[in-house]
Design a protein around this motif. Structure first.
Motif, short mmCIF file in Angstrom:
data_model
loop_
_atom_site.label_atom_id
_atom_site.label_comp_id
_atom_site.label_asym_id
_atom_site.label_seq_id
_atom_site.Cartn_x
_atom_site.Cartn_y
_atom_site.Cartn_z
N ALA A 278 47.60 43.50 57.89
CA ALA A 278 47.35 43.17 56.52
C ALA A 278 45.95 43.61 56.14
CB ALA A 278 47.54 41.83 56.06
N ASP A 279 46.06 44.42 55.03
CA ASP A 279 44.74 44.78 54.74
C ASP A 279 43.86 43.86 53.69
OD1 ASP A 279 43.94 47.51 55.79
OD2 ASP A 279 45.80 47.98 54.67
N VAL A 280 42.92 43.27 54.03
CA VAL A 280 42.33 42.16 53.20
C VAL A 280 41.10 42.53 52.41
CG1 VAL A 280 41.33 39.88 53.42
CG2 VAL A 280 43.31 40.42 54.95
N SER A 281 40.80 42.04 51.31
CA SER A 281 39.66 42.48 50.39
C SER A 281 38.47 41.94 51.01
CB SER A 281 39.69 41.92 49.07
OG SER A 281 39.87 40.27 49.18
N GLY A 284 37.79 38.44 51.20
CA GLY A 284 38.98 37.78 51.89
C GLY A 284 39.85 36.72 50.99
N GLU A 285 40.09 37.40 49.70
CA GLU A 285 40.53 36.62 48.56
C GLU A 285 42.01 37.28 48.31
OE1 GLU A 285 40.00 33.56 47.31
OE2 GLU A 285 38.11 33.47 48.93
N ALA A 286 42.15 38.58 48.78
CA ALA A 286 43.36 39.34 48.45
C ALA A 286 43.76 40.06 49.68
CB ALA A 286 43.10 40.30 47.15
N GLY A 307 57.25 44.75 49.21
CA GLY A 307 55.90 44.56 49.04
C GLY A 307 55.63 43.19 49.02
N PRO A 308 54.54 42.61 48.58
CA PRO A 308 54.06 41.36 48.66
C PRO A 308 54.95 40.09 48.16
CG PRO A 308 52.78 42.52 47.24
CD PRO A 308 53.83 43.24 47.78
N ILE A 309 55.57 40.39 47.21
CA ILE A 309 56.53 39.36 46.79
C ILE A 309 57.66 38.93 47.68
CG2 ILE A 309 58.36 39.02 45.05
CD1 ILE A 309 56.96 41.16 43.30
N GLY A 310 58.30 40.13 48.44
CA GLY A 310 59.12 39.83 49.60
C GLY A 310 58.57 39.03 50.72
N THR A 311 57.41 39.78 51.25
CA THR A 311 56.71 39.29 52.21
C THR A 311 56.33 37.88 52.31
OG1 THR A 311 56.15 41.53 52.82
CG2 THR A 311 54.63 39.84 53.90
N SER A 312 55.80 37.36 50.94
CA SER A 312 55.44 36.23 50.81
C SER A 312 56.51 35.12 51.08
CB SER A 312 54.76 35.80 49.30
OG SER A 312 55.89 35.77 48.60
N LEU A 334 48.62 37.42 49.02
CA LEU A 334 49.31 38.43 48.63
C LEU A 334 49.68 38.64 47.19
CD1 LEU A 334 52.04 37.95 51.19
CD2 LEU A 334 50.52 39.96 51.19
N THR A 335 49.61 37.50 46.45
CA THR A 335 49.78 37.25 45.06
C THR A 335 48.53 37.95 44.27
OG1 THR A 335 50.94 35.58 45.28
CG2 THR A 335 50.15 35.98 43.11
N GLU A 336 47.22 37.54 44.94
CA GLU A 336 46.19 38.10 44.53
C GLU A 336 45.85 39.55 44.63
OE1 GLU A 336 43.82 36.71 42.81
OE2 GLU A 336 44.54 34.88 42.82
N GLY A 337 46.73 40.10 45.68
CA GLY A 337 46.62 41.38 46.13
C GLY A 337 47.35 42.16 45.01
N ILE A 338 48.59 41.61 44.39
CA ILE A 338 49.48 42.32 43.33
C ILE A 338 48.25 42.45 42.17
CG2 ILE A 338 51.06 42.00 41.82
CD1 ILE A 338 52.46 40.28 43.92
N LEU A 339 47.52 41.54 41.66
CA LEU A 339 46.65 41.40 40.64
C LEU A 339 45.55 42.44 40.82
CD1 LEU A 339 46.82 37.44 39.85
CD2 LEU A 339 48.14 39.18 38.58
N ALA A 340 45.01 42.29 42.07
CA ALA A 340 43.87 43.00 42.25
C ALA A 340 44.29 44.65 42.15
CB ALA A 340 43.31 42.78 43.71
#
Length: 457
Positions: A278-281, A284-286, A307-312, A334-340
């Motif tokens: 995973a690529d983390v911001s 560390g939040e996304a 994507g993150p929806i399924g992976t989550s 992962l949810t924050e990744g979508i928003l970011a």
């Protein structure tokens, strides 16, 4: 005092608008109904021919056909209490029942995992048939559910590694049959369904490979099948529908009922692989996970299928089973990744102009609602509202008939079509709006997708 009246169509989103948008979609779909003496089916792609054998586009299937449209109509009935939508759901499943050919649906020569899998094959209709039974108590719907479940067991192929049907174990194909068997066990309390699911899980477990980064991964889908990756060699999909997250999720579900620790351990190992890549911001939040390892290092799908929806869903399931906060935390990242990434309003290479449940905004809407229920964080409910606004605003409406034109294939962004179906068409977009309405109204809980663990919330 200002005399300007606010334009109603631009007023804040309301429950009334969510339901009316779903009704407009249902009325658009109804234009393409074909009534027969045995029930109703619908054009998969209105006014165009769908080539015979097209992947996932069978007119009885859950993904694109009558079973999926029945699922939408059932949600619409439960949301509106208008009996005509229940009758339409029943008519669609009646057609699925009439079309069913028995155990040969799983065993006939030339079939593939796509043909027999839950999304395109008979179990999709059987699942919705059981949902109808729970509402109507009409025995024919329970009878069909049992018949398909029995035929699924009979049609299984036993190998030294376990049970398979066509050796294509991704959720997009026959992997979801394991989830269906678990649902059949939950519903009917017949141990044979759980044992078949366990042996099918054993087959999937046998395909796990050590990942160089750590953990386990699965080669659940041939990379050469994808036009965007063809000729680049062998790569691994980390995602849900045909990758490590989906394979590990199936094993986690098998563990939930079998209590065999080996399944849980492999599911955790699948999660570890995903955490490693995973690529983390920086804060560390996304987090986001690349589409393919290592062939698409800079492509990030944002939807459900890869994507993150399924992976989550794997991480939520592991959190439910173990109570370990690290799994819940990664759902949130992962949810924050979508928003970011700017979704749902900003489009990117992995979130092209698609609105469907499978890989677009409709799936995001249901996901944001689920994570709001999980965390009670109002930010995710706000994201759900915003996604619904995007869906409603980007729909095409003419004479109070609503549909969504979507580029289903990422490698064909110039091809936009208005499909009718649940996973890749307008029925799925409208069905997701009803989920947000359920939250606003605190209404009756709507049926969830078989492969969605958040439906327990």
């Amino acid at each position: 005092m200002s005399k300007i009246k606010w334009i109603k169509k631009f007023a804040p989103l309301s429950s009334e608008e969510l339901v009316s948008s779903a009704l407009e979609t249902a009325n658009w779909i109804k234009q393409y109904e074909h009534k027969t003496k045995d029930g109703s089916y619908y054009d998969v792609l209105p006014q165009k021919e769908v080539p015979e054998g097209s992947i996932l586009l069978k007119n009885t299937g859950l993904y694109a056909g009558a079973a999926g449209i029945a699922f939408f109509f059932l949600r619409l009935y439960l949301s509106t209490k208008e009996n005509n939508w229940l009758e339409d759901a029943k008519a669609a499943i009646d057609y699925v029942i009439h079309d069913y050919k028995g155990v040969s649906e799983f065993t006939a020569e030339g079939l593939t995992g796509f043909d027999t899998g839950h999304l395109n094959g008979p179990t999709g209709g059987a699942y919705v048939s059981e949902l109808l039974y729970e509402v109507t108590k009409e025995e024919k719907y329970r009878k069909f559910f049992i018949q398909v479940s029995e035929d699924l067991i009979q049609g299984a192929k036993h190998t030294e590694d376990g049970i398979t049907w066509h050796e294509f174990y991704g959720i997009i194909a026959e992997g979801a049959l394991v989830l269906y068997l678990i649902y059949a066990y939950e519903t009917l309390k017949d141990d044979r369904y759980l044992e078949t699911a366990r042996l099918a899980g054993k087959y999937i477990a046998s395909k796990a490979e050590d990942a160089p980064q750590g953990g386990k991964r699965w080669y659940a889908m041939d990379t050469e099948s994808f036009p965007t990756l063809h000729g680049q060699g062998k790569g691994y999909f980390p995602g849900f529908f045909y990758g490590a997250a989906g394979s590990a999720y199936i094993l986690a579900k098998v563990y939930e009922y079998s209590k065999e620790e080996a399944f849980l351990e492999l599911a955790k190992q699948g999660a570890e692989y995903i955490l490693h890549i995973a690529d983390v911001s920086e804060d560390g939040e996304a987090a986001l996970v690349k589409y393919n390892d290592p062939l698409a290092e800079d492509l990030y799908y944002l939807g459900m299928c890869q994507g993150p929806i399924g992976t989550s869903r794997l991480f939520f399931q592991l959190y439910e089973l173990t109570g370990e906060e690290k799994y819940k935390d990664f759902v949130i990242k992962l949810t924050e990744g979508i928003l970011a990434a700017g979704a749902p309003t900003r489009h990117s290479a992995g979130y092209w102009h698609t609105y469907c449940y499978c890989c677009g905004a409709a799936g995001m809407l249901e996901h944001f609602v689920s994570v709001y229920k999980l965390t009670k964080d109002q930010r995710y409910l706000t994201a759900a509202y915003e996604t619904a606004e995007v869906l409603i605003g980007d729909a095409y409406v003419e004479k109070k008939l609503r549909r969504w034109y979507t580029a289903w294939n990422r490698h064909e962004p110039e091809v936009t079509e208005a499909y009718t179906g649940l996973y890749h068409g307008s029925a799925g977009c409208a069905a997701s709006l009803l989920v947000l309405n359920e939250v606003i109204q605190n209404g009756q809980k709507l049926p969830g997708f078989l492969e969605d663990p958040y439906k327990v919330l």
